[in-house]
Design a protein around this motif. Structure first.
Motif, short mmCIF file in Angstrom:
data_model
loop_
_atom_site.label_atom_id
_atom_site.label_comp_id
_atom_site.label_asym_id
_atom_site.label_seq_id
_atom_site.Cartn_x
_atom_site.Cartn_y
_atom_site.Cartn_z
N ALA A 240 35.60 26.34 46.87
CA ALA A 240 35.81 27.23 46.48
C ALA A 240 35.27 28.25 47.88
O ALA A 240 35.45 28.89 48.66
CB ALA A 240 35.24 28.86 45.90
N GLU A 241 33.96 27.76 48.12
CA GLU A 241 32.84 28.36 48.99
C GLU A 241 33.52 27.44 50.45
O GLU A 241 33.35 28.66 51.50
CB GLU A 241 31.41 27.19 49.29
N ARG B 49 24.35 24.96 52.43
CA ARG B 49 24.58 26.65 51.98
C ARG B 49 23.25 26.74 53.04
O ARG B 49 23.36 28.13 53.81
CB ARG B 49 24.39 26.96 50.92
N ALA C 114 36.15 30.23 51.43
CA ALA C 114 36.01 31.12 52.51
C ALA C 114 35.51 30.78 53.22
O ALA C 114 35.34 32.83 54.08
CB ALA C 114 34.67 31.83 51.05
N GLU D 173 28.80 37.48 43.38
CA GLU D 173 29.01 36.26 44.40
C GLU D 173 29.67 35.98 44.17
O GLU D 173 30.36 35.25 44.55
CB GLU D 173 28.01 35.62 43.17
N HIS D 174 30.46 35.84 43.08
CA HIS D 174 32.01 35.39 43.31
C HIS D 174 32.96 36.11 44.59
O HIS D 174 33.88 35.45 44.84
CB HIS D 174 32.69 35.92 42.14
N ARG E 116 29.87 21.89 49.65
CA ARG E 116 29.74 22.60 48.97
C ARG E 116 30.79 22.74 47.99
O ARG E 116 31.79 21.59 47.93
CB ARG E 116 29.58 24.35 50.01
N SER E 117 31.06 23.85 47.59
CA SER E 117 32.69 23.94 46.31
C SER E 117 33.56 23.92 46.90
O SER E 117 33.39 24.95 47.99
CB SER E 117 31.65 24.77 45.75
N GLU F 286 32.46 34.80 47.25
CA GLU F 286 32.91 33.45 47.92
C GLU F 286 34.67 34.14 48.93
O GLU F 286 35.35 33.43 49.00
CB GLU F 286 32.97 32.68 46.28
#
Length: 209
Positions: free
Chosen positions: A145-146, A181, A149, A33-34, A142-143, A37
């Motif tokens: 980080a997302e 998402r 990415a 999952e990480h 979203r976050s 991203e």
């Protein structure tokens, strides 16, 4: 796809079982999952997953052998990225299945779908047309980080939990289209509800990113 079709394409059920076995570990799924991203070093991944570097490396090697990730060396660092093929789609499908099986999430999804007309979701096609005709604010909730990415061109990023505190960053005189998402993500619908309650003209992007 039928069993006969799987065999005709050279994919055995045992091959599928091996892939499922690789993913049947919470640490490996979390690492994957990480990585989804964005590309990360072993050290960064071990910190994010709460694992030792040695333990994270072992899990990453298993993911690499199964084709879920690829690696490259940059100086003294080894960086991991997603492997070739529909890895991100597989993660999304697993997440969607887990959410679907969770009673509270099912209720939230049902409520979101019930309110879809009320929130006047906008399709991708309509969004593209509207963007050619008028100024629209694309809001990625979203976050960070997302967003880093990958995001829609021109979108601004304000995570949902910070939306009310950072409302001044959203132009008041333009229509806002919020997205997150996908179909099973309720962040954008919540963002639209917040914006409308504060008197803003807002809609939700159907299907998300």
């Amino acid at each position: 796809m039928s069993i006969s079709e799987i065999h005709s394409r050279g994919v055995r059920v045992s091959d599928l079982a091996d892939l499922a076995k690789t993913l049947g570990n919470s640490h490996r799924l979390l690492l994957l999952e990480h990585i989804a991203e964005g590309e990360k070093t072993v050290e960064a991944l071990s910190d994010l997953a709460g694992l030792s570097v040695a333990n994270a490396s072992q899990h990453l090697q298993q993911l690499k052998r199964s084709g879920f990730v690829q690696s490259r060396r940059e100086g003294k660092n080894v960086l991991y990225r997603l492997g070739l093929g529909p890895i991100a789609a597989l993660l999304a499908a697993l997440r969607a299945c887990a959410e679907h099986n969770h009673a509270e999430i099912r209720a939230l999804i049902a409520d979101s779908l019930w309110q879809q007309d009320k929130l006047e979701a906008i399709s991708r096609e309509e969004l593209l047309q509207r963007m050619q005709e008028t100024e629209i604010v694309l809001l990625d909730v979203r976050s960070e980080a997302e967003y880093a990415a990958g995001h829609l061109p021109g979108a601004i990023n304000i995570p949902l939990e910070a939306l009310e505190q950072r409302l001044a960053e959203v132009p008041r005189d333009q229509e806002v289209v919020a997205y997150c998402r996908g179909n099973y993500c309720a962040l954008s619908s919540k963002a639209v509800s917040i914006l409308r309650a504060l008197g803003r003209n807002a809609r939700q992007l159907q299907g998300g990113i």
